[in-house]
Design an enzyme around this catalytic site. Structure first.
Site, PDB file in Angstrom:
ATOM      1  N   ASP A  27       0.586  -1.403  -0.074  1.00  0.00           N
ATOM      2  CA  ASP A  27       0.022   0.169  -0.212  1.00  0.00           C
ATOM      3  C   ASP A  27       0.774   1.325  -0.137  1.00  0.00           C
ATOM      4  O   ASP A  27       1.786   1.389   0.648  1.00  0.00           O
ATOM      5  CB  ASP A  27      -0.819   0.079   0.804  1.00  0.00           C
ATOM      6  CG  ASP A  27      -2.116   0.659   1.011  1.00  0.00           C
ATOM      7  OD1 ASP A  27      -2.525   1.727  -0.005  1.00  0.00           O
ATOM      8  OD2 ASP A  27      -3.010   1.550   2.010  1.00  0.00           O
ATOM      9  N   HIS A  44       2.393   2.578  -8.926  1.00  0.00           N
ATOM     10  CA  HIS A  44       2.145   1.722  -9.685  1.00  0.00           C
ATOM     11  C   HIS A  44       2.919   0.851  -9.957  1.00  0.00           C
ATOM     12  O   HIS A  44       3.489   0.215  -9.693  1.00  0.00           O
ATOM     13  CB  HIS A  44       0.621   1.666  -9.447  1.00  0.00           C
ATOM     14  CG  HIS A  44      -0.804   1.827  -9.262  1.00  0.00           C
ATOM     15  ND1 HIS A  44      -0.603   1.741  -7.704  1.00  0.00           N
ATOM     16  CD2 HIS A  44      -1.606   2.860  -9.863  1.00  0.00           C
ATOM     17  CE1 HIS A  44      -1.982   1.878  -7.279  1.00  0.00           C
ATOM     18  NE2 HIS A  44      -2.592   2.326  -8.688  1.00  0.00           N
ATOM     19  N   LEU A 138      10.445 -20.741  -4.354  1.00  0.00           N
ATOM     20  CA  LEU A 138       9.308 -20.243  -3.905  1.00  0.00           C
ATOM     21  C   LEU A 138       8.283 -19.525  -4.607  1.00  0.00           C
ATOM     22  O   LEU A 138       8.516 -19.941  -6.235  1.00  0.00           O
ATOM     23  CB  LEU A 138      10.016 -18.305  -3.952  1.00  0.00           C
ATOM     24  CG  LEU A 138       8.708 -16.986  -3.509  1.00  0.00           C
ATOM     25  CD1 LEU A 138       9.059 -17.500  -1.915  1.00  0.00           C
ATOM     26  CD2 LEU A 138       9.526 -15.908  -4.212  1.00  0.00           C
TER      27      LEU A 138
HETATM   28  C1  IPE Z   1      -5.218  -3.086   0.286  1.00  0.00           C
HETATM   29  O1  IPE Z   1      -5.181  -1.067  -0.687  1.00  0.00           O
HETATM   30  C2  IPE Z   1      -6.058  -3.267  -1.279  1.00  0.00           C
HETATM   31  C3  IPE Z   1      -3.632  -3.673  -2.556  1.00  0.00           C
HETATM   32  C4  IPE Z   1      -3.313  -3.408  -1.715  1.00  0.00           C
HETATM   33  C5  IPE Z   1      -4.348  -4.085  -3.528  1.00  0.00           C
HETATM   34  P1  IPE Z   1      -6.018  -0.484  -0.580  1.00  0.00           P
HETATM   35  O2  IPE Z   1      -5.605   1.024  -0.631  1.00  0.00           O
HETATM   36  O3  IPE Z   1      -7.332  -0.442  -0.971  1.00  0.00           O
HETATM   37  O4  IPE Z   1      -7.292   0.094   0.914  1.00  0.00           O
HETATM   38  P2  IPE Z   1      -6.837   0.717   2.231  1.00  0.00           P
HETATM   39  O5  IPE Z   1      -8.990   1.379   1.444  1.00  0.00           O
HETATM   40  O6  IPE Z   1      -7.222   1.562   1.961  1.00  0.00           O
HETATM   41  O7  IPE Z   1      -8.074   0.221   3.459  1.00  0.00           O
HETATM   42  C1  IPE Z   2      -1.747  -0.003  -3.096  1.00  0.00           C
HETATM   43  O1  IPE Z   2      -1.769   1.295  -3.064  1.00  0.00           O
HETATM   44  C2  IPE Z   2      -1.896  -0.193  -4.567  1.00  0.00           C
HETATM   45  C3  IPE Z   2      -3.144  -0.841  -5.180  1.00  0.00           C
HETATM   46  C4  IPE Z   2      -4.224  -0.315  -4.362  1.00  0.00           C
HETATM   47  C5  IPE Z   2      -3.846  -1.288  -6.154  1.00  0.00           C
HETATM   48  P1  IPE Z   2      -3.040   2.700  -3.517  1.00  0.00           P
HETATM   49  O2  IPE Z   2      -3.172   2.817  -4.781  1.00  0.00           O
HETATM   50  O3  IPE Z   2      -3.807   1.828  -2.386  1.00  0.00           O
HETATM   51  O4  IPE Z   2      -1.902   3.856  -2.584  1.00  0.00           O
HETATM   52  P2  IPE Z   2      -2.097   4.641  -1.984  1.00  0.00           P
HETATM   53  O5  IPE Z   2      -2.646   4.222  -0.421  1.00  0.00           O
HETATM   54  O6  IPE Z   2      -4.075   5.428  -2.107  1.00  0.00           O
HETATM   55  O7  IPE Z   2      -1.133   6.150  -1.512  1.00  0.00           O
HETATM   56 MG    MG Z   3      -4.385   2.341  -0.508  1.00  0.00          MG
END
Ligand code: IPE
Ligand code: IPE
Ligand code: MG
Length: 254
Positions: A27, A44, A138
């Site tokens: 995240d 990403h 792995l």
């Molecule tokens: C969780 O992250 C899902 C992934 C990393 C793929 P999110 O950014 O979607 O989670 P919330 O919405 O902050 O809980």
């Molecule tokens: C996690 O990073 C990746 C996915 C959920 C696909 P985010 O896109 O949630 O990044 P933040 O949390 O908005 O910074």
């Molecule tokens: Mg996020």
């Protein structure tokens, strides 16, 4: 069907110094990009580099299973252009990286509901899994359109279809073979980057006794060093699985 692996709620699992299974919520990509005045999707893209480094580090350390959350069943709620960027990034990553994974003896698995994906993506996913299926290094599992609740609901439905008599009642061992991660031990260590301290519907069943590690480091900045910190923190934990600390020290009567 292979016999189910030991369950942390049914038997006390063996504990290894190096986690056998690490689960990661990757995240903070969007915030990483935003801090740099770049579009979220650049985060990403950068995140793929971090994944590459973490895969290598896990392989070098002898971690058996690495499971990463790439797209949750709730991520469809994001703006359409971000969703479609993520889909094409996933496709490109599979096309570009699978041969390398295969060369490194890594087995790739993808869990989640595939019904909403483009058929071409599904085909590429199937081919990648098929190519690497017998690799013994792995196991890298990517969770895509995955949700812990989906997994449990899906498992119940598939189980009841296969064994309708279980509608009368069933045990944990009946259900567990139908869950997505039935061929892997439960995660020893869970890592969430990006500062949030929540599970966000990841591996709800399997995280029952997993040690949780949260870090403020954003995923695009996470690498070998941060992984070492997480593992060092894991190694300091006392995993009791419901028992007392004295029992663990062999001092049962105290
Ligand atoms: C969780 O992250 C899902 C992934 C990393 C793929 P999110 O950014 O979607 O989670 P919330 O919405 O902050 O809980
Ligand atoms: C996690 O990073 C990746 C996915 C959920 C696909 P985010 O896109 O949630 O990044 P933040 O949390 O908005 O910074
Ligand atoms: Mg996020």
């Amino acid at each position: 069907m292979a016999p189910p692996l030991p369950s942390s709620t049914r038997t006390i699992p063996d504990i290894a110094n190096v986690p056998r299974h690490i689960a990661v919520i990757m995240d903070g990509n969007g915030r990483w990009a935003k801090q740099r005045f770049m579009p979220r999707v650049m985060g990403h893209q950068r995140g793929v580099e971090s994944l590459r480094e973490v895969v290598k580090a896990c392989r070098d350390m002898g971690v058996g299973y690495l499971t990463v959350f790439a797209f949750s069943s709730e991520n469809w709620r994001r703006p359409a252009d971000e969703v479609s960027f993520l889909m094409s990034l996933f496709m490109k990553m599979l096309e570009r990286e699978v041969a390398k994974l295969h060369k490194n003896n890594i087995r790739l698995k993808i869990i989640g509901d595939r019904s909403r994906f483009d058929p071409k993506l599904v085909q590429t996913m199937d081919a990648a899994e098929h190519l690497t299926a017998s690799n013994g290094g792995l196991t890298l599992t990517i969770a895509a359109n995955y949700g812990g609740r989906w997994d449990m609901m899906n498992a119940v439905q598939v189980m009841l279809k296969a064994r309708p008599e279980l509608a009368q009642g069933f045990a944990e061992e009946d259900l567990s073979p139908y869950l997505s991660m039935s061929d892997a031990p439960e995660p020893d260590l869970f890592i969430r980057t990006g500062g949030e301290q929540r599970i966000s519907n990841f591996m709800l069943w399997q995280l029952a006794y997993t040690e949780l590690h949260f870090t403020d480091v954003l995923w695009p900045e996470f690498g070998r060093k941060e992984l070492d910190i997480a593992i060092a923190s894991y190694q300091k934990r006392e995993r009791r699985f419901g028992r007392t600390s004295d029992q663990l020290k062999g001092d049962v009567g105290a």
